[in-house]
Scaffold this motif. Structure first.
Motif, PDB file in Angstrom:
ATOM      1  N   TYR A   1       0.853  -1.190   0.000  1.00  0.00           N
ATOM      2  CA  TYR A   1       0.000   0.000   0.000  1.00  0.00           C
ATOM      3  C   TYR A   1       0.890   1.241   0.000  1.00  0.00           C
ATOM      4  CZ  TYR A   1      -3.915  -3.057   0.614  1.00  0.00           C
ATOM      5  OH  TYR A   1      -4.858  -4.033   0.392  1.00  0.00           O
ATOM      6  N   LEU A   2       0.657   2.077  -0.994  1.00  0.00           N
ATOM      7  CA  LEU A   2       1.475   3.267  -1.197  1.00  0.00           C
ATOM      8  C   LEU A   2       0.692   4.510  -0.810  1.00  0.00           C
ATOM      9  CD1 LEU A   2       2.734   2.301  -4.770  1.00  0.00           C
ATOM     10  CD2 LEU A   2       4.059   2.138  -2.666  1.00  0.00           C
ATOM     11  N   CYS A   3       1.287   5.316   0.029  1.00  0.00           N
ATOM     12  CA  CYS A   3       0.730   6.617   0.387  1.00  0.00           C
ATOM     13  C   CYS A   3       1.312   7.647  -0.579  1.00  0.00           C
ATOM     14  CB  CYS A   3       1.105   6.940   1.827  1.00  0.00           C
ATOM     15  SG  CYS A   3       0.656   8.584   2.413  1.00  0.00           S
ATOM     16  N   ALA A   4       0.484   8.559  -1.056  1.00  0.00           N
ATOM     17  CA  ALA A   4       0.956   9.578  -1.998  1.00  0.00           C
ATOM     18  C   ALA A   4       0.379  10.933  -1.619  1.00  0.00           C
ATOM     19  CB  ALA A   4       0.566   9.204  -3.430  1.00  0.00           C
ATOM     20  N   VAL A   5       1.169  11.963  -1.866  1.00  0.00           N
ATOM     21  CA  VAL A   5       0.812  13.316  -1.435  1.00  0.00           C
ATOM     22  C   VAL A   5       1.015  14.285  -2.600  1.00  0.00           C
ATOM     23  CG1 VAL A   5       1.478  15.168   0.126  1.00  0.00           C
ATOM     24  CG2 VAL A   5       1.455  12.823   0.959  1.00  0.00           C
ATOM     25  N   LYS A   6       0.046  15.195  -2.745  1.00  0.00           N
ATOM     26  CA  LYS A   6       0.167  16.241  -3.753  1.00  0.00           C
ATOM     27  C   LYS A   6       0.175  17.577  -3.036  1.00  0.00           C
ATOM     28  CE  LYS A   6      -2.719  15.818  -7.131  1.00  0.00           C
ATOM     29  NZ  LYS A   6      -3.752  15.983  -8.182  1.00  0.00           N
ATOM     30  N   ARG A   7       1.073  18.474  -3.435  1.00  0.00           N
ATOM     31  CA  ARG A   7       1.253  19.693  -2.664  1.00  0.00           C
ATOM     32  C   ARG A   7       0.066  20.634  -2.751  1.00  0.00           C
ATOM     33  NH1 ARG A   7       2.906  24.683  -1.446  1.00  0.00           N
ATOM     34  NH2 ARG A   7       4.397  24.819   0.246  1.00  0.00           N
ATOM     35  N   ASP A   8      -0.310  20.964  -3.953  1.00  0.00           N
ATOM     36  CA  ASP A   8      -1.415  21.906  -4.068  1.00  0.00           C
ATOM     37  C   ASP A   8      -2.136  21.709  -5.381  1.00  0.00           C
ATOM     38  OD1 ASP A   8       1.066  24.504  -4.488  1.00  0.00           O
ATOM     39  OD2 ASP A   8       0.295  23.075  -5.941  1.00  0.00           O
ATOM     40  N   PHE A   9      -3.309  22.226  -5.441  1.00  0.00           N
ATOM     41  CA  PHE A   9      -4.128  22.088  -6.630  1.00  0.00           C
ATOM     42  C   PHE A   9      -3.465  22.875  -7.754  1.00  0.00           C
ATOM     43  CE2 PHE A   9      -7.039  19.913  -4.181  1.00  0.00           C
ATOM     44  CZ  PHE A   9      -7.421  20.623  -3.063  1.00  0.00           C
ATOM     45  N   GLY A  10      -3.415  22.266  -8.906  1.00  0.00           N
ATOM     46  CA  GLY A  10      -2.747  22.885 -10.042  1.00  0.00           C
ATOM     47  C   GLY A  10      -1.336  22.386 -10.227  1.00  0.00           C
ATOM     48  N   ASN A  11      -0.739  21.834  -9.169  1.00  0.00           N
ATOM     49  CA  ASN A  11       0.564  21.194  -9.276  1.00  0.00           C
ATOM     50  C   ASN A  11       0.315  19.705  -9.198  1.00  0.00           C
ATOM     51  OD1 ASN A  11       3.049  20.036  -8.950  1.00  0.00           O
ATOM     52  ND2 ASN A  11       3.770  21.487  -7.423  1.00  0.00           N
ATOM     53  N   GLU A  12       0.468  19.028 -10.309  1.00  0.00           N
ATOM     54  CA  GLU A  12       0.081  17.630 -10.383  1.00  0.00           C
ATOM     55  C   GLU A  12       1.156  16.655  -9.925  1.00  0.00           C
ATOM     56  OE1 GLU A  12      -3.268  18.565 -10.635  1.00  0.00           O
ATOM     57  OE2 GLU A  12      -3.182  16.482 -11.291  1.00  0.00           O
ATOM     58  N   LYS A  13       2.262  17.166  -9.398  1.00  0.00           N
ATOM     59  CA  LYS A  13       3.345  16.289  -8.942  1.00  0.00           C
ATOM     60  C   LYS A  13       2.883  15.491  -7.734  1.00  0.00           C
ATOM     61  CE  LYS A  13       8.121  16.299  -7.307  1.00  0.00           C
ATOM     62  NZ  LYS A  13       9.353  17.110  -7.114  1.00  0.00           N
ATOM     63  N   LEU A  14       2.896  14.171  -7.854  1.00  0.00           N
ATOM     64  CA  LEU A  14       2.460  13.261  -6.794  1.00  0.00           C
ATOM     65  C   LEU A  14       3.693  12.566  -6.237  1.00  0.00           C
ATOM     66  CD1 LEU A  14      -0.257  12.384  -5.586  1.00  0.00           C
ATOM     67  CD2 LEU A  14      -0.274  10.489  -7.206  1.00  0.00           C
ATOM     68  N   THR A  15       3.924  12.720  -4.910  1.00  0.00           N
ATOM     69  CA  THR A  15       5.084  12.118  -4.259  1.00  0.00           C
ATOM     70  C   THR A  15       4.639  10.911  -3.464  1.00  0.00           C
ATOM     71  OG1 THR A  15       6.161  14.280  -4.095  1.00  0.00           O
ATOM     72  CG2 THR A  15       7.009  12.534  -2.683  1.00  0.00           C
ATOM     73  N   PHE A  16       5.284   9.782  -3.702  1.00  0.00           N
ATOM     74  CA  PHE A  16       4.909   8.524  -3.076  1.00  0.00           C
ATOM     75  C   PHE A  16       5.844   8.163  -1.928  1.00  0.00           C
ATOM     76  CE2 PHE A  16       1.681   6.521  -5.765  1.00  0.00           C
ATOM     77  CZ  PHE A  16       1.718   7.319  -6.894  1.00  0.00           C
ATOM     78  N   GLY A  17       5.285   7.478  -0.930  1.00  0.00           N
ATOM     79  CA  GLY A  17       6.096   6.792   0.046  1.00  0.00           C
ATOM     80  C   GLY A  17       6.597   5.479  -0.550  1.00  0.00           C
ATOM     81  N   THR A  18       7.463   4.807   0.198  1.00  0.00           N
ATOM     82  CA  THR A  18       8.032   3.557  -0.320  1.00  0.00           C
ATOM     83  C   THR A  18       7.092   2.367  -0.142  1.00  0.00           C
ATOM     84  OG1 THR A  18       9.214   3.296   1.761  1.00  0.00           O
ATOM     85  CG2 THR A  18      10.431   4.250  -0.078  1.00  0.00           C
ATOM     86  N   GLY A  19       5.993   2.564   0.588  1.00  0.00           N
ATOM     87  CA  GLY A  19       4.983   1.526   0.674  1.00  0.00           C
ATOM     88  C   GLY A  19       5.103   0.629   1.888  1.00  0.00           C
ATOM     89  N   THR A  20       3.964   0.080   2.307  1.00  0.00           N
ATOM     90  CA  THR A  20       3.902  -0.906   3.390  1.00  0.00           C
ATOM     91  C   THR A  20       3.371  -2.209   2.814  1.00  0.00           C
ATOM     92  OG1 THR A  20       3.471   0.756   5.108  1.00  0.00           O
ATOM     93  CG2 THR A  20       2.856  -1.523   5.601  1.00  0.00           C
ATOM     94  N   ARG A  21       4.128  -3.268   3.024  1.00  0.00           N
ATOM     95  CA  ARG A  21       3.688  -4.579   2.527  1.00  0.00           C
ATOM     96  C   ARG A  21       2.763  -5.216   3.557  1.00  0.00           C
ATOM     97  NH1 ARG A  21       6.452  -9.676   2.131  1.00  0.00           N
ATOM     98  NH2 ARG A  21       8.316  -8.710   2.960  1.00  0.00           N
ATOM     99  N   LEU A  22       1.540  -5.518   3.120  1.00  0.00           N
ATOM    100  CA  LEU A  22       0.520  -6.095   4.003  1.00  0.00           C
ATOM    101  C   LEU A  22       0.254  -7.536   3.599  1.00  0.00           C
ATOM    102  CD1 LEU A  22      -1.778  -5.803   6.136  1.00  0.00           C
ATOM    103  CD2 LEU A  22      -3.253  -5.049   4.260  1.00  0.00           C
ATOM    104  N   THR A  23       0.259  -8.418   4.589  1.00  0.00           N
ATOM    105  CA  THR A  23      -0.081  -9.820   4.358  1.00  0.00           C
ATOM    106  C   THR A  23      -1.254 -10.185   5.252  1.00  0.00           C
ATOM    107  OG1 THR A  23       2.202 -10.394   3.818  1.00  0.00           O
ATOM    108  CG2 THR A  23       0.730 -12.205   4.422  1.00  0.00           C
ATOM    109  N   ILE A  24      -2.331 -10.697   4.661  1.00  0.00           N
ATOM    110  CA  ILE A  24      -3.495 -11.163   5.413  1.00  0.00           C
ATOM    111  C   ILE A  24      -3.363 -12.675   5.570  1.00  0.00           C
ATOM    112  CG2 ILE A  24      -5.996 -11.247   5.553  1.00  0.00           C
ATOM    113  CD1 ILE A  24      -4.745  -8.408   5.622  1.00  0.00           C
ATOM    114  N   ILE A  25      -3.370 -13.103   6.815  1.00  0.00           N
ATOM    115  CA  ILE A  25      -3.156 -14.515   7.114  1.00  0.00           C
ATOM    116  C   ILE A  25      -4.509 -15.221   7.225  1.00  0.00           C
ATOM    117  CG2 ILE A  25      -2.110 -16.144   8.753  1.00  0.00           C
ATOM    118  CD1 ILE A  25      -0.364 -13.741   9.668  1.00  0.00           C
ATOM    119  N   PRO A  26      -4.755 -16.239   6.375  1.00  0.00           N
ATOM    120  CA  PRO A  26      -6.059 -16.944   6.427  1.00  0.00           C
ATOM    121  C   PRO A  26      -6.263 -17.667   7.750  1.00  0.00           C
ATOM    122  CG  PRO A  26      -4.878 -17.421   4.389  1.00  0.00           C
ATOM    123  CD  PRO A  26      -3.908 -16.705   5.300  1.00  0.00           C
TER     124      PRO A  26
END
Lengths: 116, 112
Positions: free
Chosen positions: B87-112
């Motif tokens: 799961y990647l979190c992403a942030v955009k600074r302001d409206f009109g600036n379309e640059k989206l900066t991502f985090g490196t992500g969290t790996r999630l495992t659901i155990i049955p």
């Protein structure tokens, strides 16, 4: 809609060779983005275009990288000469600025580049 | 300091439980926040976006935003094995600036 189309899916090349990655955005989208993903650094924005014009290329690592968007339906990312540290998955994404609250990125399937 | 930080995980959660994913960002001027899901070998896909402080719910997913603390989270209720992904979190600074900066992500495992 076919979505964002990237080619090739995989590219293996030797150090020093030129590499060209291609992208066709979703029709009607006015923004196009090139991202690079590695385990260590995650998803990094390299460059993005608005209406075929480069807006922000601050993420392009060095002069070996160049990107063009000659028309609304095609973009290329070129690496010349390639180096082993360029090995990564390169994603192209497009979006439409419908309103200031809703412009999600649509990603292509990516190009996995391996430079030996 | 990274612009967008996430715990890389892996985070293991039993099936049916609530998975909680967290993200912090450094740019106080950020306006738009996104959660993307990426299955192994696939491209990221948008799950949710949030712009105002508080909670936003969409099915089993709830995004939470606290701009004062510069903190965004994603809760997944009734976790399913199909939720196993990064799961990647992403942030955009302001409206009109379309640059989206991502985090490196969290790996999630659901155990049955």
């Amino acid at each position: 809609d076919a979505g964002v189309i990237q080619s090739p899916r995989h590219e293996v090349t030797e150090m020093g060779q030129e590499v060209t990655l291609r992208c066709k955005p979703i029709s009607g989208h006015d923004y196009l983005f090139w991202y690079r993903q590695t385990m260590m650094r995650g998803l990094e924005l390299l460059i993005y275009f608005n209406n075929n014009v480069p807006i922000d290329d601050s993420g392009m690592p060095e002069d070996r990288f160049s990107a063009k968007m000659p028309n609304a339906s095609f973009s290329t990312l070129k690496i010349q000469p390639s180096e082993p540290r360029d090995s990564a998955v390169y994603f192209c994404a497009s979006s439409s600025y419908r309103d200031k609250y809703n412009s999600p990125l649509h990603f292509g399937n990516g190009t996995r580049l391996t430079v030996t | 300091q990274k612009e967008v930080e996430q715990n890389s995980g892996p985070l293991s959660v039993p099936e049916g439980a609530i998975a909680s994913l967290n993200c912090t960002y450094s740019d106080r001027g950020s306006q738009s926040f996104f959660w993307y899901r990426q299955y192994s070998g696939k491209s990221p896909e948008l799950i949710m976006s949030i712009y105002s402080n508080g909670d936003k719910e969409d099915g089993r997913f709830t995004a939470q935003l606290n701009k004062a603390s510069q903190y965004v989270s994603l809760l997944i209720r009734d976790s399913q094995p199909s939720d196993s992904a990064t799961y990647l979190c992403a942030v955009k600074r302001d409206f009109g600036n379309e640059k989206l900066t991502f985090g490196t992500g969290t790996r999630l495992t659901i155990i049955p």
